[in-house]
Design an enzyme around this catalytic site. Structure first.
Site, PDB file in Angstrom:
ATOM      1  N   SER A  16      -1.763  -4.248   4.205  1.00 52.67           N
ATOM      2  CA  SER A  16      -1.931  -5.118   3.031  1.00 52.67           C
ATOM      3  C   SER A  16      -2.140  -6.584   3.412  1.00 52.67           C
ATOM      4  O   SER A  16      -3.001  -7.246   2.812  1.00 52.67           O
ATOM      5  CB  SER A  16      -0.739  -4.972   2.080  1.00 52.67           C
ATOM      6  OG  SER A  16      -0.788  -3.711   1.473  1.00 52.67           O
ATOM      7  N   LYS A  65       9.972   1.535  -4.107  1.00 50.04           N
ATOM      8  CA  LYS A  65       9.233   1.616  -5.378  1.00 50.04           C
ATOM      9  C   LYS A  65      10.093   2.129  -6.538  1.00 50.04           C
ATOM     10  O   LYS A  65       9.962   1.657  -7.660  1.00 50.04           O
ATOM     11  CB  LYS A  65       8.013   2.525  -5.219  1.00 50.04           C
ATOM     12  CG  LYS A  65       6.937   1.948  -4.309  1.00 50.04           C
ATOM     13  CD  LYS A  65       5.743   2.886  -4.243  1.00 50.04           C
ATOM     14  CE  LYS A  65       4.752   2.457  -3.202  1.00 50.04           C
ATOM     15  NZ  LYS A  65       3.584   3.325  -3.105  1.00 50.04           N
ATOM     16  N   ASP A 103      -0.857   2.396  -8.104  1.00 48.89           N
ATOM     17  CA  ASP A 103      -1.226   3.487  -7.190  1.00 48.89           C
ATOM     18  C   ASP A 103      -2.128   4.540  -7.855  1.00 48.89           C
ATOM     19  O   ASP A 103      -3.092   5.024  -7.248  1.00 48.89           O
ATOM     20  CB  ASP A 103       0.038   4.195  -6.659  1.00 48.89           C
ATOM     21  CG  ASP A 103       0.692   3.436  -5.512  1.00 48.89           C
ATOM     22  OD1 ASP A 103      -0.003   2.651  -4.832  1.00 48.89           O
ATOM     23  OD2 ASP A 103       1.901   3.630  -5.296  1.00 48.89           O
ATOM     24  N   ASN A 150       5.274  21.392  -3.358  1.00 45.10           N
ATOM     25  CA  ASN A 150       6.073  20.424  -2.606  1.00 45.10           C
ATOM     26  C   ASN A 150       7.097  21.144  -1.748  1.00 45.10           C
ATOM     27  O   ASN A 150       7.484  22.266  -2.043  1.00 45.10           O
ATOM     28  CB  ASN A 150       6.793  19.475  -3.589  1.00 45.10           C
ATOM     29  CG  ASN A 150       7.389  18.279  -2.878  1.00 45.10           C
ATOM     30  OD1 ASN A 150       6.700  17.643  -2.085  1.00 45.10           O
ATOM     31  ND2 ASN A 150       8.636  17.962  -3.145  1.00 45.10           N
TER      32      ASN A 150
END
Ligand code: NAP
Length: 284
Positions: A16, A65, A103, A150
């Protein structure tokens, strides 16, 4: 000079700063974007400190987050609340600290850029962490039918329930891959060299789109997708678009997406070169 930053732990490898500093320069903004190692325990003080020091804005990454939503002074917008995670923080005129999530937007634009049609498509989303949640929420709104596989079955079921889809374990992948139009890896599998594939890549088909949101290397999944003739999409454009959206929230200006992409790909190529040298594979 305004300061912008990304908080996370670990943070050393974040791209970033490279991407956002290039964008800030191109926009003629006198500012610097820096990476800060911030643990979950210190998040509250770090955000308050940034607000007090007049930071222009923040990004949050692993493992912060979800934690950000627990902070009583942070006002998360509807999208971040629905997703359950904040990856962008803005500070407005009256010192309000606001939480956003870009996102899902990044993933959507990366898919659209690659010409992938989402409405009424069957999406197999592998992973149920923060990034997967943003993607599931966004693609469901775009009319996709979503199956989630998952490692933790409980998390797969929870996320699937929230987007009206079905949850599966990774052991079901071999059965699920063939039924999907779009296959998305939103786990961290593939980030490290030598990571095994999540499923047998020979199951992939030419008509499918394969999106691996991992962006730091050419993963086995992407190699398998290209070998199968599928549309192979790496995680770089998701990174770029989520960052571009964050920059637009902070500055109100249109982000120079092409420049940002070039900065990321250049940094990745430099890193790949360094790895080759470290491993003694360079010719000189
Ligand atoms: P996260 O919240 O920690 O979620 C990690 C996910 O990976 C979970 O679903 C976890 O399963 C799964 N996982 C981890 N290790 C695994 C293993 N060995 N085998 C199978 N599944 C495994 O992380 P995140 O923020 O969602 O990030 C996930 C990945 O996306 C990372 O590689 C990150 O760099 C990338 N990412 C890319 C972008 C981009 O812009 N391109 C943006 C955000 C994230 P369990 O639930 O069972 O633990």
């Amino acid at each position: 000079m305004k300061i912008f930053g990304i908080f996370g732990d670990p943070i050393e490898h974040s791209l970033s700063p490279v991407m956002q500093n290039e964008a800030l320069r191109a926009l003629g903004i006198d500012a610097g974007f820096h990476a800060f190692r911030v643990t979950r325990v210190d998040l509250k003080d770090a955000i308050r400190g940034a607000a007090a020091m007049g930071f222009g804005g923040l990004n949050l990454t692993i493992p912060l987050k979800e934690k950000a939503l627990e902070l009583e002074f942070l006002r998360a917008d509807e999208l971040a609340l629905a997703i359950g995670a904040v990856n962008t923080i803005s500070f407005d005129q009256v010192s309000r600290i606001r939480g956003h999530n870009t996102d899902g937007w990044g993933a959507l634009l990366a898919l659209q850029d690659a010409g992938v049609s989402i409405n009424e498509s069957r999406v197999l989303l592998i992973g149920a962490g923060g990034a997967a949640r943003a993607i599931a929420y966004t693609l469901e709104k775009e009319g996709a039918e979503i199956s989630i596989a998952n490692r933790s079955l409980k998390r797969a079921h929870e996320l699937a329930t929230s987007v009206g889809g079905m949850g599966f374990c990774l052991c079901d992948l071999e059965k699920l891959v063939g039924q999907a139009d779009i296959i998305i890896n939103a786990t961290s599998v593939g980030m490290r060299s030598g990571d095994a594939g999540l499923f047998d890549g020979r199951l992939l088909k030419r008509r499918q789109a394969v999106f691996d949101i991992v962006y730091n290397r050419d993963t086995k999944l992407l190699q398998d997708a290209r070998a199968a003739g599928s549309v192979a999409i790496d995680g770089v454009m998701m990174l770029v678009y989520q960052g571009a959206k964050a920059l637009e929230i902070w500055t109100g200006l249109k982000a120079p997406v092409d420049l940002m992409e070039r900065a990321v790909r250049r940094a990745l190529a430099e890193r790949a070169g360094e790895t080759l040298v470290k491993n003694g594979k360079a010719s000189r």
